[in-house]
Design a protein around this motif. Sequence first.
Motif, PDB file in Angstrom:
ATOM      1  N   ARG A   1       0.825  -1.213   0.000  1.00 55.05           N
ATOM      2  CA  ARG A   1       0.000   0.000   0.000  1.00 55.05           C
ATOM      3  C   ARG A   1       0.854   1.256   0.000  1.00 55.05           C
ATOM      4  O   ARG A   1       0.404   2.312  -0.446  1.00 55.05           O
ATOM      5  N   LEU A   2       2.091   1.159   0.488  1.00 59.57           N
ATOM      6  CA  LEU A   2       3.000   2.303   0.502  1.00 59.57           C
ATOM      7  C   LEU A   2       3.737   2.447  -0.822  1.00 59.57           C
ATOM      8  O   LEU A   2       4.058   3.563  -1.249  1.00 59.57           O
TER       9      LEU A   2
ATOM     10  N   THR B   1       0.828  11.532   0.941  1.00 60.70           N
ATOM     11  CA  THR B   1      -0.030  10.353   1.127  1.00 60.70           C
ATOM     12  C   THR B   1       0.779   9.176   1.662  1.00 60.70           C
ATOM     13  O   THR B   1       0.343   8.460   2.573  1.00 60.70           O
TER      14      THR B   1
ATOM     15  N   LEU C   1       0.400   7.117   5.260  1.00 58.88           N
ATOM     16  CA  LEU C   1       0.320   5.661   5.363  1.00 58.88           C
ATOM     17  C   LEU C   1       1.391   5.122   6.298  1.00 58.88           C
ATOM     18  O   LEU C   1       1.141   4.215   7.110  1.00 58.88           O
TER      19      LEU C   1
END
Length: 505
Positions: A122-123, A148, A152
Amino acid sequence: MFPQEGSSSRVPEVSTTAEEHKERHRTGPDRGNCKTKGESHEDLTGTKAEAQVEPGVGIFPSPPLRIPPGRLGEIEARLVCADEADTEFGFGDSALPGVTPAAPQAPAQAPQGSPGRSLDPRLQLPLREGSARYRQEQFAAAAAKFSTALELCSRGFATEDPLKSSPDDISRVASFIESKLVICYLKLGQPDIALSHSHRSIIQNPSHFRNHLRQAACFRRLQRYSEAARSAMIADCLYVLAGGTALETSDLIQLYWQALIQEALSGEVSFSVLYTPFEKEDEADKIKEANKSFAEKHPDYVQHIFTDPHGIHLLPERAESLPDQEYLLTLGFRNREIGKTVEKSVIRNLPVCPGQKTAFSPSTEEETETFWENTGKKIMAVIDFIGSTKIKDRRSPCARAIEHFHRASLLGRLQRGEEQAQVMAQVMAELATIPYLQRVSQEDDKLLQSLTADAMDVLAGRTRDRVWTKIQKVARIEEELREGEEDFLRVREGEEDFLRLLVSI
């Protein structure tokens, strides 16, 4: 134009200290092959590096090499950015076309078990997108993507398996993202925002020298040249202590540091300085000699003269007469009161907070505002310059941080919360770096931890009894007692003179 940035790898343990910095310079594999000042450095400065007498003549033991202004930005870019970071984290080669990347770092700077192989999926997506936007020079969009990614990371999505990752791995990831934001905001012409991210990048990974060079770039853009020079000095020490051997990188750091020192002094009219080589002579005699030499060389700055008795001062090698030489720093002032106030802050075992009337009767906001505008800014400018060449303070490893606390106290009394928060973040970065520059005793480590907690409390808006306020009050009481003793001795001396006069009559 900046090339792509460098990695934020951490050196878990630093076995050497600032005291061993000179020896590492002297015996490192590439140091023995360094060019002397008389040789050409055309590849670094853009011109043959001939010694030139500039407006600061008489400051350095020998005339320093002048870096053409047009080359300073390019030198900064080659230091602040490099092309290995995206490769480390698995995003491919991202060097910008037409720009020569910095020399590769030494193996000692390579990541220990790079987290790039186990980043949380997700990173990885916003990081890849941010890097792509950066290569397309869409810096605002890149900053948004990196922000963003930072969010995270703060929510625990840093590595694929957090339970198997060390805290250092997670900190390196966070520092890496913060460093990306530094470059983006520098590109966007917002060095104040970039500076905040540079402080946080250092807090997460204080041993990586490029983080400090990025901080220097932010300070330079804000025209805070003395603080930029200090960041460059710290970067130089960290690079050597971590085993950096790339000669070009070392030379560029030295040139950058030197240029920032010269920039800090170029427009200064309230004080001047003189560096005197110092070995193991009698220090008291050497200080007297330095003060006398300063008065002869700088007759316009003799209202107040003193030599810093607590600092080990270093200079960039290209500004030195001998490599790895230590120096005494002598300062002279046009204004006697400013000079005396600076001296009190520098020579006392506990730095004194300027602008406070007494320990138990603080100045009013109006008095503080008048002091800050008329005197405080000038005093802080001198203290900042002193820090640009002082890697170690004999009073305490935390002395520089305490000076920043005093500045934050003044800003707090002036209701300047945003500036105070910026200074507190700078304090935390300073404190985080100390153990990588010198050995810290158990007592000093306890103070360091307490001051770090105090800084965090200030940033969080928490109120409680703090260690640094106790230090401030003790320093003020000691100063009042010292001033009272001096006044008593002056009165007594005057009375004795009067009695002698009566006897003679």
